[in-house]
Write a protein that holds these residues in place. Structure first.
Motif, PDB file in Angstrom:
ATOM      1  N   LYS A   1       6.615  -2.956 -20.580  1.00 24.98           N
ATOM      2  CA  LYS A   1       5.952  -4.000 -19.802  1.00 24.98           C
ATOM      3  C   LYS A   1       5.430  -3.435 -18.486  1.00 24.98           C
ATOM      4  O   LYS A   1       6.209  -2.997 -17.647  1.00 24.98           O
ATOM      5  N   LYS A   2       4.103  -3.434 -18.346  1.00 26.56           N
ATOM      6  CA  LYS A   2       3.505  -2.948 -17.104  1.00 26.56           C
ATOM      7  C   LYS A   2       3.219  -4.147 -16.206  1.00 26.56           C
ATOM      8  O   LYS A   2       2.938  -5.236 -16.682  1.00 26.56           O
ATOM      9  N   ILE A   3       3.279  -3.904 -14.907  1.00 25.76           N
ATOM     10  CA  ILE A   3       3.015  -4.984 -13.961  1.00 25.76           C
ATOM     11  C   ILE A   3       1.641  -4.751 -13.338  1.00 25.76           C
ATOM     12  O   ILE A   3       1.333  -3.639 -12.915  1.00 25.76           O
ATOM     13  N   PRO A   4       0.777  -5.798 -13.285  1.00 25.15           N
ATOM     14  CA  PRO A   4      -0.564  -5.603 -12.719  1.00 25.15           C
ATOM     15  C   PRO A   4      -0.495  -5.132 -11.262  1.00 25.15           C
ATOM     16  O   PRO A   4       0.224  -5.731 -10.463  1.00 25.15           O
ATOM     17  N   LEU A   5      -1.235  -4.080 -10.949  1.00 25.69           N
ATOM     18  CA  LEU A   5      -1.231  -3.571  -9.568  1.00 25.69           C
ATOM     19  C   LEU A   5      -1.897  -4.563  -8.620  1.00 25.69           C
ATOM     20  O   LEU A   5      -1.710  -4.489  -7.407  1.00 25.69           O
ATOM     21  N   ALA A   6      -2.670  -5.486  -9.201  1.00 26.43           N
ATOM     22  CA  ALA A   6      -3.325  -6.512  -8.362  1.00 26.43           C
ATOM     23  C   ALA A   6      -2.290  -7.327  -7.594  1.00 26.43           C
ATOM     24  O   ALA A   6      -2.588  -7.849  -6.522  1.00 26.43           O
ATOM     25  N   TYR A   7      -1.074  -7.436  -8.118  1.00 20.86           N
ATOM     26  CA  TYR A   7      -0.019  -8.172  -7.413  1.00 20.86           C
ATOM     27  C   TYR A   7       0.281  -7.542  -6.044  1.00 20.86           C
ATOM     28  O   TYR A   7       0.724  -8.211  -5.132  1.00 20.86           O
ATOM     29  N   PHE A   8       0.068  -6.204  -5.948  1.00 19.69           N
ATOM     30  CA  PHE A   8       0.429  -5.493  -4.710  1.00 19.69           C
ATOM     31  C   PHE A   8      -0.596  -5.717  -3.596  1.00 19.69           C
ATOM     32  O   PHE A   8      -0.296  -5.544  -2.426  1.00 19.69           O
ATOM     33  N   LYS A   9      -1.814  -6.104  -4.005  1.00 21.36           N
ATOM     34  CA  LYS A   9      -2.917  -6.165  -3.032  1.00 21.36           C
ATOM     35  C   LYS A   9      -2.665  -7.214  -1.948  1.00 21.36           C
ATOM     36  O   LYS A   9      -2.176  -8.304  -2.237  1.00 21.36           O
ATOM     37  N   GLY A  10      -3.084  -6.852  -0.730  1.00 26.48           N
ATOM     38  CA  GLY A  10      -3.071  -7.824   0.363  1.00 26.48           C
ATOM     39  C   GLY A  10      -1.693  -8.173   0.895  1.00 26.48           C
ATOM     40  O   GLY A  10      -1.558  -9.147   1.620  1.00 26.48           O
ATOM     41  N   ALA A  11      -0.678  -7.380   0.576  1.00 30.08           N
ATOM     42  CA  ALA A  11       0.677  -7.678   1.080  1.00 30.08           C
ATOM     43  C   ALA A  11       0.837  -7.142   2.498  1.00 30.08           C
ATOM     44  O   ALA A  11       0.462  -6.015   2.781  1.00 30.08           O
ATOM     45  N   SER A  12       1.383  -7.970   3.383  1.00 31.15           N
ATOM     46  CA  SER A  12       1.587  -7.531   4.760  1.00 31.15           C
ATOM     47  C   SER A  12       2.833  -6.673   4.892  1.00 31.15           C
ATOM     48  O   SER A  12       2.971  -5.916   5.842  1.00 31.15           O
TER      49      SER A  12
ATOM     50  N   ILE B   1      13.092   4.615  -5.448  1.00 33.61           N
ATOM     51  CA  ILE B   1      12.527   3.865  -4.308  1.00 33.61           C
ATOM     52  C   ILE B   1      11.290   4.579  -3.746  1.00 33.61           C
ATOM     53  O   ILE B   1      10.271   3.958  -3.455  1.00 33.61           O
ATOM     54  N   ASP B   2      11.362   5.919  -3.629  1.00 31.70           N
ATOM     55  CA  ASP B   2      10.243   6.679  -3.050  1.00 31.70           C
ATOM     56  C   ASP B   2       8.950   6.432  -3.819  1.00 31.70           C
ATOM     57  O   ASP B   2       7.877   6.275  -3.228  1.00 31.70           O
ATOM     58  N   ALA B   3       9.056   6.385  -5.143  1.00 26.89           N
ATOM     59  CA  ALA B   3       7.864   6.179  -5.966  1.00 26.89           C
ATOM     60  C   ALA B   3       7.292   4.780  -5.731  1.00 26.89           C
ATOM     61  O   ALA B   3       6.070   4.602  -5.627  1.00 26.89           O
ATOM     62  N   HIS B   4       8.189   3.785  -5.624  1.00 26.22           N
ATOM     63  CA  HIS B   4       7.724   2.412  -5.360  1.00 26.22           C
ATOM     64  C   HIS B   4       7.017   2.347  -4.003  1.00 26.22           C
ATOM     65  O   HIS B   4       5.961   1.733  -3.880  1.00 26.22           O
ATOM     66  N   VAL B   5       7.633   2.998  -3.006  1.00 27.06           N
ATOM     67  CA  VAL B   5       7.053   2.975  -1.653  1.00 27.06           C
ATOM     68  C   VAL B   5       5.677   3.633  -1.675  1.00 27.06           C
ATOM     69  O   VAL B   5       4.707   3.121  -1.100  1.00 27.06           O
ATOM     70  N   GLU B   6       5.581   4.759  -2.392  1.00 20.88           N
ATOM     71  CA  GLU B   6       4.310   5.502  -2.457  1.00 20.88           C
ATOM     72  C   GLU B   6       3.207   4.615  -3.056  1.00 20.88           C
ATOM     73  O   GLU B   6       2.108   4.512  -2.511  1.00 20.88           O
TER      74      GLU B   6
ATOM     75  N   PRO C   1      -1.941   0.686   3.053  1.00 18.12           N
ATOM     76  CA  PRO C   1      -1.510   1.790   3.923  1.00 18.12           C
ATOM     77  C   PRO C   1      -0.948   1.359   5.275  1.00 18.12           C
ATOM     78  O   PRO C   1      -0.143   2.078   5.851  1.00 18.12           O
ATOM     79  N   ASN C   2      -1.368   0.206   5.794  1.00 19.26           N
ATOM     80  CA  ASN C   2      -0.896  -0.181   7.135  1.00 19.26           C
ATOM     81  C   ASN C   2       0.240  -1.185   7.101  1.00 19.26           C
ATOM     82  O   ASN C   2       0.579  -1.777   8.130  1.00 19.26           O
ATOM     83  N   SER C   3       0.796  -1.418   5.954  1.00 18.91           N
ATOM     84  CA  SER C   3       1.811  -2.470   5.855  1.00 18.91           C
ATOM     85  C   SER C   3       3.219  -1.945   6.141  1.00 18.91           C
ATOM     86  O   SER C   3       3.489  -0.759   6.000  1.00 18.91           O
ATOM     87  N   LYS C   4       4.082  -2.879   6.560  1.00 17.35           N
ATOM     88  CA  LYS C   4       5.459  -2.531   6.899  1.00 17.35           C
ATOM     89  C   LYS C   4       6.339  -2.629   5.654  1.00 17.35           C
ATOM     90  O   LYS C   4       6.008  -3.339   4.704  1.00 17.35           O
ATOM     91  N   TYR C   5       7.479  -1.938   5.707  1.00 12.79           N
ATOM     92  CA  TYR C   5       8.419  -2.116   4.605  1.00 12.79           C
ATOM     93  C   TYR C   5       9.852  -1.846   5.072  1.00 12.79           C
ATOM     94  O   TYR C   5      10.081  -1.240   6.122  1.00 12.79           O
ATOM     95  N   ILE C   6      10.773  -2.318   4.273  1.00 10.15           N
ATOM     96  CA  ILE C   6      12.188  -2.160   4.585  1.00 10.15           C
ATOM     97  C   ILE C   6      12.924  -1.956   3.246  1.00 10.15           C
ATOM     98  O   ILE C   6      12.425  -2.413   2.209  1.00 10.15           O
TER      99      ILE C   6
END
Lengths: 165, 629
Positions: A66-77, A94-99, A106-111
């Motif tokens: 099951k692949k997840i659409p990358l479109a879900y990632f777009k526009g996340a703050s 985790i590193d791969a997910h962050v990448e 590119p300018n979004s925050k994460y924790i």
């Protein structure tokens, strides 16, 4: 009020949905998660006198079939990455997910949340070396869940204010 | 001649010798006569003998073609069934059920056309009733369009058909049902954030922001699937239950129209045209929208959406209210055609009055077909008597031969159906009334909940302050003590693991090391004292290494914790802030020793730890009070 899209990402069965369930105001039915791989929840907060509404996209962990659409990632703050401290492979990925996330935002925050800390002994906790922007958390014992969201919300508000609004 | 003197026994012996076989036969014959004599007096025995013979005779007779037996028996069988139905109809129905059901099934298999003709009067009427109703509704809609055909719309439709290549009929049918838009959502494409929305008054969406995000996710999901599998076209229509979502993308935003039905070509064009104008005006705003709904543009767009929504709604209603002149002409023509058809039927059969007479005398509706010199009676009647009566009425009115194909209805299907229909209507009426009551009750509850939500929102901000305070205290501790060797950032506590504060089996303090610990304690409590209203306890935990007896270790750990407690009690910051009452001592002995590379670090094991316990109950009580209100 400002509204922001944030993502909840991580491998399959690391406790993302339990984590969000501890903290949200409203949510859609869990069946959406299994059907289209994402479930939207909502959380209203007030940080430094700014009314903030987080629309949390709890994105299902991808599997071989099951692949997840990358479109879900777009526009996340921002994003919260979740790993299970009792399963090393989930921490390693985790590193791969962050990448992937930063490639799209590119300018979004994460924790990072190292979840299921209730499964560790005190000694194991003491010996664990965590990166600076991470927390040990336990959805089961409700440990550090609030702080996780509040720290992220604080960063979003700071970034919003820096933009001059 | 010499007389022979013999006695009886000798004579018997002689008989036996000379007539032995004859005597045996005689005895056997006597037995058979006795048996026949017995059977001729025993009725049961006679019945057993002759019944199979009669059965065989009857069977042969019934199976033989043109048998008179069938004719004779059928009269009696009919009478028996008629009497039985009067005496105990239920028992007769039950006993015939197992025979009739398979018989009907077989008859349908063997003689499908015949059965269709038989059932047509009942089922045909039911079907035709509903089909007529549906056609009537369609005709009403088409009438409206025919009516508008006299106006400018006719020529507009003709021109449109020429240009679009779609037939005029198809356009007419499209116009015959129109969907209504009851909500507009404008959503930023990448984030799924709602930019602006508008809804008809009675069609508000509870949380449009979540709906916008979810719709966006579904759209992404479907588009991703389509991209991977076929072409790169985007999803435009989503349907669920009675609602339809029409999606139109442009630039960095898309619009979702919520409708009660799939929009036709005209309505889609209308939406697309409107959204195009919106994108032209706000393209830059859509691209840079950052989730802030307090800006003027959001208000302007919402206003614009409301105007368009109301405009489309009014146009739709106006069309529905157009006049009905041609409808009446059409109904009149239809009535003329029906009357003409009835007249033809009357002439063809010449039996209209006969049917009326039958109905008046028997309350049965049947069909009479004429074929050559025969009149065939078709239909279902309630009983055999009525069937005979109908036959005699027809005989009195006609010289033609009569073929009676009337069948007897075992159950009065029509009556049952009417009863069920009536019950169903009553049920619907009572359900509607119940729902109306529930609706008012629900409305009242919602109003109460909204009031409660308002008060909760006010209290929420107060709670935020409390929660933020806790977070800020931890942040300050981390910031001020991050390099301090006594500070444990995970638990936000102090310990003496690295100080070697105590020697083995002793609670005496090493003064040099204690000065270091004192410095840490002062910094620690300087921060804690500012948040003391949330502190329920300051716990001093004493520990020992694993050497020696457990009880001794427990005692020494208690002494160590007590020594530190006394020290802390005498600190100025504790006295000033009145925190000494919060101090508690706990002894753990050697239960939690410290390991270094799998070997016990005894110096580290001999330690104290100072922890602050926050009073979560205060927050919890506050929450409970709010919820209780």
């Amino acid at each position: 009020m400002i509204r922001k899209k944030i993502l909840l990402l991580g491998d399959f069965s690391v406790g993302k949905t339990s984590l969000i369930r501890r903290y949200i105001d409203k949510t859609f039915d869990d069946s959406y998660l299994t059907t289209i791989g994402v479930k939207i929840s909502e959380k209203e907060m007030n940080i430094d006198d700014v009314d903030l509404k987080l629309l949390v996209w709890d994105v299902e962990g991808a599997t071989k079939t099951k692949k997840i659409p990358l479109a879900y990632f777009k526009g996340a703050s921002a994003a919260i990455f979740v790993a299970d401290v009792s399963r090393k492979e989930t921490m390693d990925s985790i590193d791969a997910h962050v990448e992937t996330f930063l490639e799209i935002n590119p300018n979004s925050k994460y924790i990072i949340s190292y979840n299921k800390s209730d499964l560790l002994s005190k000694e194991e906790k003491n010996n664990l070396i965590l990166p600076s922007n991470s927390f040990l958390s336990s959805a089961k014992k409700d440990e550090n869940i609030e702080i996780l969201f509040e720290v992220l919300a604080q960063e979003i508000v700071t970034q919003y204010k820096e933009k001059g609004r | 001649m010499k007389k022979i003197n013999t006695n009886n026994s000798e004579l018997e012996q002689l008989k036996k010798l000379l007539l032995e076989s004859e005597l045996e036969k005689l005895e056997e014959l006597e037995k058979k006569i006795n048996l026949i004599k017995f059977e001729s007096y025993d009725q049961e025995s006679i019945l057993n003998k002759i019944t199979p013979l009669f059965d065989r005779l009857l069977l042969d007779s019934l199976q033989a073609k043109y048998s008179k037996t069938t004719g004779i028996l059928s009269v009696y069988v009919a009478q028996i069934i008629a009497r039985s139905s009067k005496h105990d109809a239920k028992a007769l129905s039950e006993s015939l059920q197992s025979i009739i059901s398979p018989a009907i099934k077989k008859e349908i298999e063997d003689n499908r056309d015949g059965m269709v003709d038989t059932f047509y009067p009942i089922i045909g009427n039911i079907v035709s009733k509903y089909v007529t109703q549906a056609i009537k509704e369609l005709m009403e809609t088409i009438n409206k369009n025919i009516e508008s055909g006299l106006s400018f719309s006719k020529y507009k439709r003709k021109v449109k058909a020429k240009i679009s290549g779609v037939s005029e009929t198809e356009l007419l049918l499209e116009e015959s049902h129109s969907a209504t838009i009851y909500s507009f959502l404008v959503i930023q494409k990448d984030t799924g954030l709602l930019i602006a929305d508008a809804h008809l008054d009675n069609k508000k969406i509870e949380d449009p922001h979540m709906v916008a995000s979810m719709a966006s996710a579904m759209k992404d999901f479907i588009n991703d699937w389509v991209d991977n599998n076929t072409s790169s076209r985007e999803v435009q229509i989503l349907s669920y239950g009675d609602a339809t979502l029409y999606i139109e993308s442009a630039g960095s935003a898309y619009i979702i129209a919520f409708l009660n039905d799939e929009p036709d070509r005209m309505l889609r064009r209308e939406i697309n045209k409107y959204f195009g104008s919106l994108v032209d005006e706000y393209a830059s705003f859509f691209a840079n929208f950052d989730g802030d709904d307090s800006v003027d543009e959001v208000k302007d767009i919402s206003k614009n959406l409301y105007t368009q929504l109301n405009k489309l709604y009014k146009v739709d209603n106006k069309e529905k209210k157009s006049s009905n002149t041609l409808k009446y002409i059409f109904i009149f023509i239809s009535l003329l055609l029906i009357m003409y058809g009835l007249n033809i039927s009357y002439k063809w059969y010449g039996k209209h009055q006969l049917l009326e007479e039958i109905y008046a005398k028997t309350a049965q509706k049947i069909i009479i077909n004429r074929e050559d010199n025969y009149l065939t009676l078709i239909g279902q009647v309630d009983s055999i008597e009525k069937s005979h009566k109908i036959e005699s009425i027809v005989k009195n009115n006609s010289k033609l031969n009569i073929q009676n194909n009337l069948s007897i209805s075992l159950r009065n299907m029509q009556n049952n159906m009417n009863l069920i229909k009536e019950e169903f209507k009553n049920e619907i009426n009572s359900t509607q009334s119940r729902e109306s009551e529930n609706y008012n009750e629900l409305k009242e509850q919602i109003s109460q909940i909204l009031t409660k939500i308002d008060s909760l929102k006010k209290e929420k901000n107060k709670l935020k302050y409390i929660l933020n305070s806790k977070y800020k205290m931890y942040s300050l501790l981390d910031e001020k003590l991050k390099d301090n060797i006594c500070y444990n950032s995970l638990e936000h506590s102090l310990d003496t693991k690295q100080l070697n504060l105590f020697t083995a089996s002793s609670s005496n303090l090493n003064s040099t090391k204690m000065n270091l610990f004192k410095d840490s304690l002062e910094k620690y409590f300087a921060i804690i004292s500012n948040y003391k209203e949330y502190v329920s306890q300051i716990v001093i935990e004493g520990y020992s290494d694993s050497s020696g007896r457990a009880k001794d270790n427990m005692d020494i750990s208690q002494e160590r914790a007590t020594t530190i407690k006394i020290f802390i009690e005498n600190m100025d910051i504790i006295k000033k802030s009145n925190m000494s009452k919060l101090l508690e001592v706990k002894a753990f002995g050697s239960s939690k020793i410290v390991f270094e590379n799998d070997i016990e670090d005894k110096n580290a094991s001999r330690r104290v730890e100072v922890k602050v316990i926050l009073d979560n109950r205060k927050v919890l009580n506050k929450l409970k009070r709010i919820i209780g209100d």
